[in-house]
Design a protein around this motif. Structure first.
Motif, mmCIF file in Angstrom:
data_model
loop_
_atom_site.group_PDB
_atom_site.id
_atom_site.type_symbol
_atom_site.label_atom_id
_atom_site.label_comp_id
_atom_site.label_asym_id
_atom_site.label_seq_id
_atom_site.Cartn_x
_atom_site.Cartn_y
_atom_site.Cartn_z
ATOM 1 N N GLY A 197 0.751 -1.269 0.037
ATOM 2 C CA GLY A 197 -0.066 0.113 0.118
ATOM 3 C C GLY A 197 0.760 1.264 0.072
ATOM 4 N N ILE A 198 2.103 1.368 -0.673
ATOM 5 C CA ILE A 198 2.724 2.394 -0.567
ATOM 6 C C ILE A 198 3.259 2.886 -2.103
ATOM 7 N N ASP A 199 3.409 3.989 -2.571
ATOM 8 C CA ASP A 199 3.788 4.443 -3.760
ATOM 9 C C ASP A 199 5.299 4.135 -3.993
ATOM 10 N N PRO A 200 5.525 3.447 -4.862
ATOM 11 C CA PRO A 200 6.892 2.948 -5.449
ATOM 12 C C PRO A 200 7.611 4.051 -6.098
ATOM 13 N N LYS A 201 7.258 5.034 -6.549
ATOM 14 C CA LYS A 201 7.859 6.166 -7.157
ATOM 15 C C LYS A 201 8.969 6.747 -6.436
ATOM 16 N N ASN A 202 10.056 6.718 -6.920
ATOM 17 C CA ASN A 202 11.387 7.196 -6.376
ATOM 18 C C ASN A 202 11.794 6.528 -5.038
ATOM 19 N N LEU A 203 11.191 5.389 -4.812
ATOM 20 C CA LEU A 203 11.472 4.706 -3.512
ATOM 21 C C LEU A 203 12.397 3.596 -3.848
ATOM 22 N N HIS A 204 13.370 3.410 -3.329
ATOM 23 C CA HIS A 204 14.413 2.434 -3.604
ATOM 24 C C HIS A 204 14.639 1.462 -2.203
ATOM 25 N N THR A 205 13.995 0.213 -2.362
ATOM 26 C CA THR A 205 13.864 -0.604 -1.240
ATOM 27 C C THR A 205 14.054 -1.986 -1.716
ATOM 28 N N ARG A 206 14.611 -2.997 -1.126
ATOM 29 C CA ARG A 206 14.525 -4.375 -1.213
ATOM 30 C C ARG A 206 13.694 -5.480 -0.331
ATOM 31 N N THR A 207 12.695 -4.529 0.127
ATOM 32 C CA THR A 207 11.666 -5.221 1.007
ATOM 33 C C THR A 207 11.145 -6.434 0.250
ATOM 34 N N VAL A 208 10.693 -6.128 -1.038
ATOM 35 C CA VAL A 208 10.026 -7.256 -1.979
ATOM 36 C C VAL A 208 10.717 -8.341 -1.995
ATOM 37 N N ASP A 209 12.140 -8.307 -2.403
ATOM 38 C CA ASP A 209 13.086 -9.324 -2.756
ATOM 39 C C ASP A 209 13.500 -10.047 -1.471
ATOM 40 N N MET A 210 13.454 -9.367 -0.324
ATOM 41 C CA MET A 210 13.854 -10.060 1.322
ATOM 42 C C MET A 210 12.501 -10.919 1.501
ATOM 43 N N HIS A 211 11.091 -10.461 1.134
ATOM 44 C CA HIS A 211 10.322 -11.361 1.521
ATOM 45 C C HIS A 211 10.069 -12.701 0.578
ATOM 46 N N ILE A 212 10.306 -12.476 -0.565
ATOM 47 C CA ILE A 212 10.244 -13.321 -1.610
ATOM 48 C C ILE A 212 11.342 -14.551 -1.125
#
Length: 234
Positions: A188-203
């Motif tokens: 539920g967050i806007d990914p624009k200009n956001l650099h995060t590896r949270t998706v990859d870590m969860h996967i």
């Protein structure tokens, strides 16, 4: 090409806005159902047959958030686009976190509305209406109990976020989903200009829990994102 004409439920108490949206959708070839207030919206949301709901947030009797909460409890696979004059980030995040597929802020153009409607309908064309249990190569996911039953018989507990991520992936079975889409619809967050590896870590954590060493369940699609592969229930 689909032979069935999609039906869209428009929940909006402002008559001028509702009529404009209904006319636009009807002219574009969609079947349209109307709800004029929160009470009617709640009834039709839970009982009518439709592919997509356009939902205003501020209505008498029941707010859009109340309708959305009840809808996602009883019809969790239902596609929803929120229509609202509220443009604050908190409301956008809340609506998306509660399960809305998209959020359009009034005033919007006819072209924008139709583009959003078309995009959501295409994304959710094969979304199951209900997800209780699904089978994959390494076992069975039980969303109600928030657990994975491995083929070995071992039961692995899943967090709420992990369940939400797996639900979204499995609802879009065999479709490559970008990290940006997952951030928008699962976190539920806007990914624009956001650099995060949270998706990859969860996967990575989920693959370990699911015993998915060979990526038979969650596949990395280079340049795209991730794709889930479910087993045929037939």
């Amino acid at each position: 090409m689909m032979s069935e004409v999609p039906t869209i439920l428009v929940c909006e108490d402002d008559e001028a806005v509702r009529c404009g949206v209904v006319d636009t959708l009807s002219f574009a070839g969609y079947e349209v159902i109307e709800a004029r207030d929160g009470r009617e919206a709640m009834d039709k949301a839970l009982n009518a047959s439709y592919r997509l709901m356009l939902l205003d947030l501020v209505m008498p009797h029941h707010s859009g958030f109340e309708v959305l909460q009840s809808l996602k409890k009883h019809r969790p696979g239902q596609a929803v686009i929120i229509l609202s004059a509220r443009g604050e980030e908190a409301d956008r995040v809340k609506g998306l976190t509660m399960g809305a597929d998209d959020y359009v802020v009034k005033p919007f153009s006819v072209r924008e509305l139709l583009a959003r409607v078309d995009a959501v309908l295409r994304r959710t064309v094969e979304r199951p209406a209900e997800q209780g249990k699904v089978r994959c190569a390494t076992g069975q996911l039980d969303f109600a109990r928030m657990q994975m039953i491995l083929a070995t018989g071992e039961v692995v507990s899943l967090s709420e976020r992990e369940c939400d991520l797996l639900k979204y992936l499995s609802a879009n079975n065999e479709r490559a989903i970008s990290r940006e889409e997952l951030l928008r619809h699962v976190w539920g967050i806007d990914p624009k200009n956001l650099h995060t590896r949270t998706v990859d870590m969860h996967i990575a954590n989920l693959r370990e829990k699911l015993g998915d060493k060979d990526q038979a369940v969650i596949v990395t699609v280079r340049g795209k994102g991730y794709m889930m592969i479910l087993c045929d229930e037939s």
